[in-house]
Write a protein that holds these residues in place. Sequence first.
Motif, PDB file in Angstrom:
ATOM      1  N   ALA A 195       3.861   1.087 -10.154  1.00 24.22           N
ATOM      2  CA  ALA A 195       2.464   1.200  -9.879  1.00 24.22           C
ATOM      3  C   ALA A 195       1.852  -0.202 -10.221  1.00 24.22           C
ATOM      4  O   ALA A 195       1.346  -0.112 -11.585  1.00 24.22           O
ATOM      5  N   TYR A 196       0.632  -0.474  -9.840  1.00 24.27           N
ATOM      6  CA  TYR A 196       0.340  -2.020  -9.845  1.00 24.27           C
ATOM      7  C   TYR A 196      -1.124  -0.662 -11.441  1.00 24.27           C
ATOM      8  O   TYR A 196      -0.920  -2.362 -11.906  1.00 24.27           O
ATOM      9  N   GLU A 197      -1.766   0.019 -11.078  1.00 27.61           N
ATOM     10  CA  GLU A 197      -2.457   0.074 -12.077  1.00 27.61           C
ATOM     11  C   GLU A 197      -1.724  -0.089 -13.864  1.00 27.61           C
ATOM     12  O   GLU A 197      -1.910  -0.098 -14.310  1.00 27.61           O
ATOM     13  N   GLU A 198      -0.332   1.226 -13.194  1.00 26.93           N
ATOM     14  CA  GLU A 198       0.700   0.709 -14.689  1.00 26.93           C
ATOM     15  C   GLU A 198       0.891  -0.455 -14.937  1.00 26.93           C
ATOM     16  O   GLU A 198       0.916  -0.662 -16.035  1.00 26.93           O
ATOM     17  N   ILE A 256       5.632  -3.537  -6.314  1.00 25.89           N
ATOM     18  CA  ILE A 256       4.530  -2.750  -6.816  1.00 25.89           C
ATOM     19  C   ILE A 256       3.578  -2.253  -5.743  1.00 25.89           C
ATOM     20  O   ILE A 256       2.785  -2.643  -4.840  1.00 25.89           O
ATOM     21  N   VAL A 257       3.606  -0.388  -5.944  1.00 21.01           N
ATOM     22  CA  VAL A 257       3.188  -0.123  -4.932  1.00 21.01           C
ATOM     23  C   VAL A 257       1.063   0.026  -4.868  1.00 21.01           C
ATOM     24  O   VAL A 257       1.084  -0.546  -6.590  1.00 21.01           O
ATOM     25  N   GLU A 289       1.153  -1.288   0.148  1.00 25.20           N
ATOM     26  CA  GLU A 289      -0.136   0.067  -0.090  1.00 25.20           C
ATOM     27  C   GLU A 289       1.277   1.372  -0.234  1.00 25.20           C
ATOM     28  O   GLU A 289       2.172   1.133   0.900  1.00 25.20           O
ATOM     29  N   PRO A 290       0.318   2.343  -0.518  1.00 22.29           N
ATOM     30  CA  PRO A 290       1.124   4.013  -1.114  1.00 22.29           C
ATOM     31  C   PRO A 290       1.309   3.992   0.422  1.00 22.29           C
ATOM     32  O   PRO A 290       2.684   4.232   0.996  1.00 22.29           O
ATOM     33  N   GLY A 321      -1.542   1.020  -6.475  1.00 20.21           N
ATOM     34  CA  GLY A 321      -1.926   2.511  -5.928  1.00 20.21           C
ATOM     35  C   GLY A 321      -2.207   3.086  -7.562  1.00 20.21           C
ATOM     36  O   GLY A 321      -1.244   1.892  -8.833  1.00 20.21           O
ATOM     37  N   ALA A 322      -2.229   4.071  -8.355  1.00 19.92           N
ATOM     38  CA  ALA A 322      -1.990   4.560  -9.179  1.00 19.92           C
ATOM     39  C   ALA A 322      -0.721   4.566  -9.498  1.00 19.92           C
ATOM     40  O   ALA A 322      -0.510   5.267 -10.806  1.00 19.92           O
ATOM     41  N   THR A 323       0.054   5.855  -8.928  1.00 20.57           N
ATOM     42  CA  THR A 323       1.011   6.134  -9.040  1.00 20.57           C
ATOM     43  C   THR A 323       1.852   5.708  -7.250  1.00 20.57           C
ATOM     44  O   THR A 323       1.774   5.294  -7.069  1.00 20.57           O
ATOM     45  N   VAL A 324       3.566   5.890  -7.741  1.00 19.11           N
ATOM     46  CA  VAL A 324       4.541   5.932  -7.073  1.00 19.11           C
ATOM     47  C   VAL A 324       4.890   6.870  -6.105  1.00 19.11           C
ATOM     48  O   VAL A 324       5.282   7.865  -6.902  1.00 19.11           O
TER      49      VAL A 324
END
Length: 537
Positions: free
Chosen positions: A155-158, A139-140, A116-117, A142-145
């Motif tokens: 980032a997970y979403e990436e 792997i974070v 988690e971030p 979220g959408a950004t690191v």
Amino acid sequence: MAMMDVQLNSWLLLDHAAAHFPTTEIVTRCVDGSVHRYTYADFSARAHQLMHALDGLGLGRGDHVATLAWNGYRHLEAYFAVPCTERVLHTCNVRLSAEDLSYIIGHADDRAVLVEPDLLPVLEQVHALGGLATVDHIIVLGATVPETSLSGVVAYEELIAGQPTTYPRREIDEYAPLGLCYTSGTTGRPKGVVYTHRSTFLHSQAVCSASGLAVGPRDSVLPVVPMFHANAWGLPYAATASGAKQVFLSGQLDAGALVDLLAEEQVTITGGVPTVWLAVADELAGRGESLPAMRHIMCGGSQPPRALIERYRREFGLTILQGWGMTETSPLASIAWPKEHMGQWSADRLTDEVRTKAGLPLPGVQVCIRDELGQDLPWDGTSLGELLVRGPWVADSYLSGESAQQFTEDGWFVTGDIAIGTPEGYFVIADRAKDLVKSGGEWISSVDMEAAIMAMDGVCEAAVIAVPDPRWQERPLACIVPRDGVSVTVDDVRRHLEKAGFARWQLPDHVQVIDAIPRTGVGKFDKKALRARFAPT
């Protein structure tokens, strides 16, 4: 004739939910307070994308993938994507120290971590201790690191963006490892427990059954128990198996936010440790509300006080079901359901003889109670002995073969719990073996004394520990957290306990009034910390 040989693996659960409950919701209240909603169809597609992404990272079959994560939809995606690609999901307890996390990540030989971030600083501490030596990918979730000292973070979403939403199903042997969870380490180093596809599938069916938590397609399920500990008591797998709506609260517990979710999402089944339900009861009372959609509340981790069970029944018209289990039992092994012939019993009798018990073993689970010589004791309501358990979702060893003495030659797991069995087939946990107080050669149950003290009007929480005594070997010490503005003395406690039926020789000679009772990483009272704090110097 014979039955079909279908492998009991995680694909059976995932495919069933996606095919038959595509529009059922999965709801997450995120750490920032926003609410994320999507359906099983969306969840399945994203889980398949994560499967492709894990392949793209070069992770091999059998590799361990760790999560350092709160309850939520991305964590649920990992619950299935990792084992469905023949990798092993290692859920790390976010409440463990950096030292313990460093140990278990290295001991498990984890190759990737999903974090988690807001938990990145924890992982940075682990890295500083050399605990990420085996980890190739971070792997974070979220959408950004966010800004971090760690390198090579994605980032997970990436990671999953653009990946195909269907993944070729693998025929996975049901005895292959699915997940890995470490014990909370209250004594010594945490020990790893490996769950198989078969054990997880069978456990989910037991949770869905009426002997378990009766989870079905019409339910809305909110596990307060963390997904990082023993698969959130199996609730996410059971809810997916039955197509139930799932509701998650991310981040640290907030009683107000939890009550909001329980009410707004019409939650019917939930589960958590007693301290959660103490806080929720106060929140509900403060609002003057109840939870009309709720069918039952599971309470586990430690024995709920009788006063708490009665408060929910009388003030809110809600049933607290006590359950028992351990990391080693996947974890659900028993539930305190009444039997058919108890339908005419009074509420008080049901509470005393059923709801305050650890329960009836679930179908498939066997338990016995043995004395110090290893002989089975009668279930007579009085004989006290060590609880042993076995079954298809009970561990037969620890990772790397550690603590082999906890597994008997005749196939039982030695729990370390001291129990009493009743003629009706229920059992009650009298104490942990290490927490019993032996005073003058006689045993005193710290669990019973804690429950009685917490029934006092002015007491919020209480923990009882043994302290050395030159005359009696050990004596009980009551550590008490009073309610705001209330004074509690040793004389108050002694009078209350005597009225509750304790003998004079059992009464504590001293009490310690404290601000809070320390807890382990899974929310239980940390008596090891209390003993260290109040041990004589």
